[in-house]
Design an enzyme around this catalytic site. Structure first.
Site, mmCIF file in Angstrom:
data_model
loop_
_atom_site.group_PDB
_atom_site.id
_atom_site.type_symbol
_atom_site.label_atom_id
_atom_site.label_comp_id
_atom_site.label_asym_id
_atom_site.label_seq_id
_atom_site.Cartn_x
_atom_site.Cartn_y
_atom_site.Cartn_z
ATOM 1 N N ASP A 1 35.273 25.558 29.956
ATOM 2 C CA ASP A 1 34.610 25.786 31.245
ATOM 3 C C ASP A 1 33.389 26.693 31.074
ATOM 4 O O ASP A 1 33.138 27.587 31.895
ATOM 5 C CB ASP A 1 35.592 26.390 32.252
ATOM 6 C CG ASP A 1 35.176 26.129 33.707
ATOM 7 O OD1 ASP A 1 34.373 25.199 33.935
ATOM 8 O OD2 ASP A 1 35.648 26.849 34.600
ATOM 9 N N GLY B 1 38.372 34.257 44.838
ATOM 10 C CA GLY B 1 38.605 32.816 44.856
ATOM 11 C C GLY B 1 40.019 32.528 45.297
ATOM 12 O O GLY B 1 40.796 33.451 45.577
ATOM 13 N N LEU C 1 34.194 42.285 43.181
ATOM 14 C CA LEU C 1 33.167 41.594 42.397
ATOM 15 C C LEU C 1 33.188 40.096 42.636
ATOM 16 O O LEU C 1 32.165 39.424 42.518
ATOM 17 C CB LEU C 1 33.367 41.880 40.904
ATOM 18 C CG LEU C 1 33.244 43.356 40.482
ATOM 19 C CD1 LEU C 1 33.546 43.498 38.994
ATOM 20 C CD2 LEU C 1 31.860 43.891 40.809
ATOM 21 N N GLY D 1 42.482 31.591 43.622
ATOM 22 C CA GLY D 1 43.506 32.016 42.681
ATOM 23 C C GLY D 1 43.668 33.520 42.584
ATOM 24 O O GLY D 1 44.654 33.994 42.033
ATOM 25 N N GLY D 2 42.713 34.295 43.082
ATOM 26 C CA GLY D 2 42.824 35.729 42.947
ATOM 27 C C GLY D 2 41.515 36.431 43.236
ATOM 28 O O GLY D 2 40.585 35.849 43.788
ATOM 29 N N LYS E 1 41.021 41.969 37.204
ATOM 30 C CA LYS E 1 41.192 40.587 37.677
ATOM 31 C C LYS E 1 42.647 40.380 38.064
ATOM 32 O O LYS E 1 43.536 40.419 37.206
ATOM 33 C CB LYS E 1 40.777 39.591 36.588
ATOM 34 C CG LYS E 1 40.870 38.137 37.025
ATOM 35 C CD LYS E 1 40.305 37.215 35.946
ATOM 36 C CE LYS E 1 40.330 35.757 36.402
ATOM 37 N NZ LYS E 1 39.736 34.854 35.388
ATOM 38 N N VAL F 1 38.655 39.665 41.777
ATOM 39 C CA VAL F 1 38.188 40.582 40.738
ATOM 40 C C VAL F 1 37.600 41.816 41.420
ATOM 41 O O VAL F 1 36.721 41.700 42.272
ATOM 42 C CB VAL F 1 37.119 39.929 39.835
ATOM 43 C CG1 VAL F 1 36.675 40.908 38.747
ATOM 44 C CG2 VAL F 1 37.663 38.659 39.196
#
Length: 341
Positions: free
Chosen positions: A175, A66, A63, A68-69, A86, A71
């Protein structure tokens, strides 16, 4: 528009395009490929215990991805229920903080975390989240363009309800933006991605964190020295929501001219010193104009609170059935388009 983020703490973006896998790249070993099972009659997600393992789920799609990880859309093998998984990589401390915050929440306006699944030996943290089938407001905007006012009133009402729930528990998101608010085909709106959220010690605490997406930062976050090095994080969330609502109405980022490069300097001038774009007569209702203006006061002390905005005519006097139907239609049109491509 390419979003500008502070480099010291990059966050996972749910709406990032997925790059193709390089030739010869090995598949993710965390998931064992198995044939798709025949769906059972009952596929409603049920609460999962900590005894579940990553190997209990089949990976169906990516999905978002990025630095950092990642999804994933996943399916539980036994129940066939669908979830979003995630996975935050490399022991990122933000992952543990996000899991902790989501474990405190149980609101229909906040994405639900069913379970936290450790990835043995890797240091990764995997959060099993509810799957919101319409995707992010950013992805809906990218396909459908500007939102109609009726749908936008429903987005504002439900996002504000989510913020009211969080703020009552001293949780500030920090955010809020179209990529971090999700919508379902049932017309539900849910706040997601708590990677930089904070839990305050007391309700009236100020905040000193300036990590986030710069295009949606309030003036006091952009220029901390002018405000004593701290700011009211609740008011900062309201500003970000105001920019989000205005962007969805205009169909593009609203604080810069169309096509203008979103550099740090350009954004700072627009956010700290520029005026919100004037909407042409007849384009927006007085209620929408008033709502956005209440969110985007430069002086955070004059900015409307979440409670004020929930009572604002744009939200409080909307026809709920009409606005929810308008949002459902918008999301359904996008989902139908995605299935046909």
């Amino acid at each position: 528009m390419a979003l500008i983020r502070e480099k010291r703490l990059p966050q996972l973006q749910l709406s990032l395009p997925v790059p193709p896998r390089a030739a010869g790249q090995r598949p993710n070993p965390m998931f064992a490929p198995v044939p798709a099972p025949t769906p059972k009659k009952a596929s409603t997600p049920t609460a999962l215990s900590s005894q579940f393992r990553l190997s209990d789920f089949d990976k169906l799609a990516v999905l978002g991805r990025g630095s950092g990880g990642t999804v994933y859309k996943v399916r539980h093998r036994e129940t066939c229920a669908l979830y979003a998984l995630k996975v935050q990589h490399y022991g990122d401390p933000a992952a543990a903080a996000e899991a902790e915050i989501l474990s405190r929440t149980a609101s229909p306006f906040v994405v639900r975390c069913h379970s936290v699944l450790p990835a043995a030996g890797s240091g990764d943290v995997a959060m099993l989240l509810e799957l919101v089938d319409g995707g992010s407001l950013d992805s809906i905007k990218s396909r459908q363009g500007a939102f109609p006012e009726a749908a936008l009133a429903e987005v504002a009402a439900q996002a504000l309800s989510g913020l009211a729930y969080l703020h009552a528990r001293r949780i500030v998101h920090l955010d809020i933006k179209p990529a971090n608010v999700l919508a379902s085909t049932a017309g539900e709106v849910k706040i997601a991605d708590f990677g930089i959220a904070k839990v305050l010690s007391r309700a009236g605490d100020q905040c000193t964190s300036y990590v986030g997406t710069t295009a949606y930062m309030s003036p006091e976050r952009f220029d901390p020295e002018a405000h004593g090095g701290h700011y009211d994080p609740y008011a900062a969330d309201v500003w970000s929501l105001g920019v989000t609502i205005l962007e969805l109405f205009m169909g593009r980022y609203p604080l810069l001219a169309a096509g203008q490069k979103p550099s740090w300097a350009a954004l700072m001038c627009a956010v700290c010193f520029g005026e919100a774009p004037a909407l042409s007569d007849g384009v927006a209702s007085p209620e929408l104009e008033g709502f956005v203006a209440a969110c985007l006061h430069k002086d955070y002390r004059k900015r409307a609170s979440v409670a004020d905005l929930l009572a604002h005519p744009f939200v409080a006097r909307r026809d709920v059935s009409v606005s929810k139907c308008a949002l459902q239609k918008l999301v359904a049109d996008v989902s139908s388009e995605c299935r046909s491509t």
